[in-house]
Design an enzyme around this catalytic site. Sequence first.
Site, PDB file in Angstrom:
ATOM      1  N   TRP B 320       0.798  -1.200  -0.190  1.00  0.00           N
ATOM      2  CA  TRP B 320       0.078  -0.019   0.095  1.00  0.00           C
ATOM      3  C   TRP B 320       0.798   1.235  -0.083  1.00  0.00           C
ATOM      4  O   TRP B 320       0.394   2.266  -0.703  1.00  0.00           O
ATOM      5  CB  TRP B 320      -0.868  -0.039   1.211  1.00  0.00           C
ATOM      6  CG  TRP B 320      -1.788   1.256   1.449  1.00  0.00           C
ATOM      7  CD1 TRP B 320      -3.010   1.407   0.812  1.00  0.00           C
ATOM      8  CD2 TRP B 320      -1.214   2.610   1.976  1.00  0.00           C
ATOM      9  NE1 TRP B 320      -3.458   2.586   1.134  1.00  0.00           N
ATOM     10  CE2 TRP B 320      -2.521   3.352   1.761  1.00  0.00           C
ATOM     11  CE3 TRP B 320      -0.198   2.991   2.682  1.00  0.00           C
ATOM     12  CZ2 TRP B 320      -2.559   4.646   2.511  1.00  0.00           C
ATOM     13  CZ3 TRP B 320      -0.218   4.059   3.331  1.00  0.00           C
ATOM     14  CH2 TRP B 320      -1.356   4.883   3.096  1.00  0.00           C
ATOM     15  N   HIS B 321       1.961   1.147   0.891  1.00  0.00           N
ATOM     16  CA  HIS B 321       2.830   2.448   0.794  1.00  0.00           C
ATOM     17  C   HIS B 321       3.535   2.891  -0.311  1.00  0.00           C
ATOM     18  O   HIS B 321       3.757   3.934  -0.623  1.00  0.00           O
ATOM     19  CB  HIS B 321       3.856   2.106   1.898  1.00  0.00           C
ATOM     20  CG  HIS B 321       3.359   2.542   3.246  1.00  0.00           C
ATOM     21  ND1 HIS B 321       2.715   1.264   4.017  1.00  0.00           N
ATOM     22  CD2 HIS B 321       3.523   3.384   4.168  1.00  0.00           C
ATOM     23  CE1 HIS B 321       2.319   1.724   5.111  1.00  0.00           C
ATOM     24  NE2 HIS B 321       2.825   2.936   5.178  1.00  0.00           N
ATOM     25  N   GLY B 322       3.757   1.820  -1.364  1.00  0.00           N
ATOM     26  CA  GLY B 322       4.409   2.201  -2.728  1.00  0.00           C
ATOM     27  C   GLY B 322       4.787   1.267  -3.504  1.00  0.00           C
ATOM     28  O   GLY B 322       4.855  -0.297  -2.953  1.00  0.00           O
ATOM     29  N   PHE B 472       2.433   8.261  -1.630  1.00  0.00           N
ATOM     30  CA  PHE B 472       1.757   6.970  -1.342  1.00  0.00           C
ATOM     31  C   PHE B 472       0.186   7.208  -1.806  1.00  0.00           C
ATOM     32  O   PHE B 472      -0.597   6.040  -1.463  1.00  0.00           O
ATOM     33  CB  PHE B 472       1.903   6.504   0.078  1.00  0.00           C
ATOM     34  CG  PHE B 472       3.050   6.233   0.527  1.00  0.00           C
ATOM     35  CD1 PHE B 472       4.266   6.019  -0.458  1.00  0.00           C
ATOM     36  CD2 PHE B 472       3.874   6.813   1.805  1.00  0.00           C
ATOM     37  CE1 PHE B 472       5.440   5.967   0.085  1.00  0.00           C
ATOM     38  CE2 PHE B 472       5.000   6.786   2.289  1.00  0.00           C
ATOM     39  CZ  PHE B 472       5.956   6.342   1.285  1.00  0.00           C
TER      40      PHE B 472
END
Lengths: 297, 472
Positions: B320-322, B472
Amino acid sequence: MKLYLKNIMILGIILLGIALALDYGFTKVFKTGKTVKVQWLDKVNNIHLDYAIIGSSRAWWNIDANRINSEKKLKGLNLSNNHFGLNEILLRLKRFYDNENSLDKLLLQIDYKSIFSESGEFSSTVYNYLPFIDDSLTYNHLSERNSEWKVYKYVPFWRYSEYNFQWGIEELLITKMNLRQTIFDKAGNFFTDNYYHGASSFEIDSTKLILNTDLIEIIDFCEKNEINLVCFTAPYYQLILHQKIETRFNTIVDSLQLNHSNYGLIYNSDSTYFNDNTHLSLKGGDRFTDQLITDHF
Amino acid sequence: MIFNSLIFIAFFIITFSLYWLPLTKNKIHQNIVLLVSSYFFYGWWDWRFLFLIAISSLVDFYLGDKIYKENNLKRRKLLLALSLCINLGFLFFFKYFNFFLDSFYASFGIESKNNLLNIILPVGISFYTFQTLSYSIDIYRKELKPTKNLLTFLSFVSFFPQLVAGPIERAKKLLPQIAVPRSFSYANAVLGSRYILLGFFKKMVIADSAAIIVNPIFESDATGLLSIAGVLLFAIQIYGDFSGYSDIAIGTAKLFNINLMTNFNHPYFALSLRDFWQRWHISLSTWFRDYLYIPLGGSRLGKIFSIRNLLITFLISGLWHGANWTFVVWGLIHGLFLVIEKETRFVNLKFKPIRYIVTMFVVLISWVFFRAENINNAIAYIKNLFNFDGSGLDQINHFIRSNKDITHFGFLSIFILIFILITIEFSIEKRHFFKTFNGHKWVRYSSYIILFLLIALFGKFRNQQEFIYFQF
């Protein structure tokens, strides 16, 4: 809502008072300093010079005004500073005369980059002037070209907050406690070493070959003050130039009838004469000083 | 438009005035101001992506209503799946398409550069997508009634303080606040202003100052002490950056008398990883807990499934963060150590300093993966952390001298500023300071003035760094 706005206003007034006091204190201290070249230049007053050299670091590093002075029995200074563009050179000349100084001859470093830079464009180090905007000449010059300076003048302490990496607490302590040695001598010279750091690419956008009109203002200023203007282009380690740029540069020099010496390629590709692509080394500066003495003094 | 800019301050003053000036408790008026200002705020980056938010909002508004009215379970599931597909489809396309394509080509040893699409990642897409997803899922679970008012719903999705980097609000909490007229609350406005001030301090003074040192360290071959300083400062930077953003978002919302959830609760005082995740990015970790971990079975299906669920949750949280394998590894490290922590009954250890050191060690090592460009760089950096050959004060001295943006004073002052931040955090955590703070007006005003002064003297005003979590 009223209570909230009242409290915000009280806090705002307290902060305004603190900002005014800090602004006053910082400005006062910074004006006493002389280790930043702009501070030093501001303290040059009531002198008459036979000549001055002015330009960016290309006219500053390792060019020896002391030697010109002693060999030719002249009185001259190097007024150059890192990143000085034509706009700041013009301001520096105005300030120089405003401080009751005068000069006979000006050696102005121009090159393909400065001459085609945007008129009124500031260099990345124009913030050097922040402590001096109480002076109307400096303020008018800067604010006419960029309205940001109006904010710096009228919003207390904003200038020192925005540029606190330069004119912040650290510089305040250095100035107040006299902790820094000047990197330039009494004639304004700055000497480096003979180490060649390698060349970074030197490129000019050939689509924007519009003359920086600050050059015309400098020419007018010299005419008005009877200064003999000599332009020169300092040497490059290597110069790969589009023909279009060179032609346009020469056309401008001719049309403005500039007394111009182009030294751009005299030490071409000899790394012993350079610190990098655009700056002469100690050896290169020594040799180039000889060249200037021969050609212009 | 970023919070730490003059344009945002001007924008906020105008929005605040328009929102409260009529002094009428008119919901429609207030929501129109919120919606227009939120779309303006978002459109400042790239107006084209306003369509994306609008489409995403309209889809969920329509489908939410349909799901609620549908009695047939199969059809309800189908409608929910449609909502998930559309929202996650956008997210996948904009954020992960190139990543998966690149990884696919790479697995066959094919150079993929020419085959990738030129996709711009819309700011905050991961945040608002999760926010709208929770709306549909909660309706499906019959935990929430859909709103009938489109204006209210559009204002909920696009509410500008938390639109681009959270906190990821649940519809259950935020929608009811937007659905009613709001009146000005002095207490909330004061609290909000404090949040904003502290947020700016964290972002402009701590995070942006740390960034100036962290970036060149991670770009160099720093070893030993210098690399340790780099990872420590990055931990502070990312905390200052993200919690600073959350504070400003929460504070700004409070000035509109809207309460957002707490997103950070002094995470670096955590005594276990479990504790850490109850304090770090709380809105995201609780989202994953409620909408992924528990639906997967949580810890109800036995040890093996519990471990599986934890690892899946943290792997997806990392992703999800990247769109980079470094984030996947970061997530897996946390997942793995949470499992170890659980299995070894780490939290039962009585000696707290050991718990603290172990927890922070894992957190710091995992930050290296979070910060590094790729896994190889991260591994090399971690190796350098334990390499003390030729490192020490001389190396730090050389590092400072060779970076024109860093001075010895700047390097030292960042550590003093961090100490001030830790003192503030500690006072809030232990609640020592509250009595004095709330009891004396001069203490409050002095604290505000000191923070303002620190921001003015040490804050980074030029070339402001964007908030890290925007990517993000």
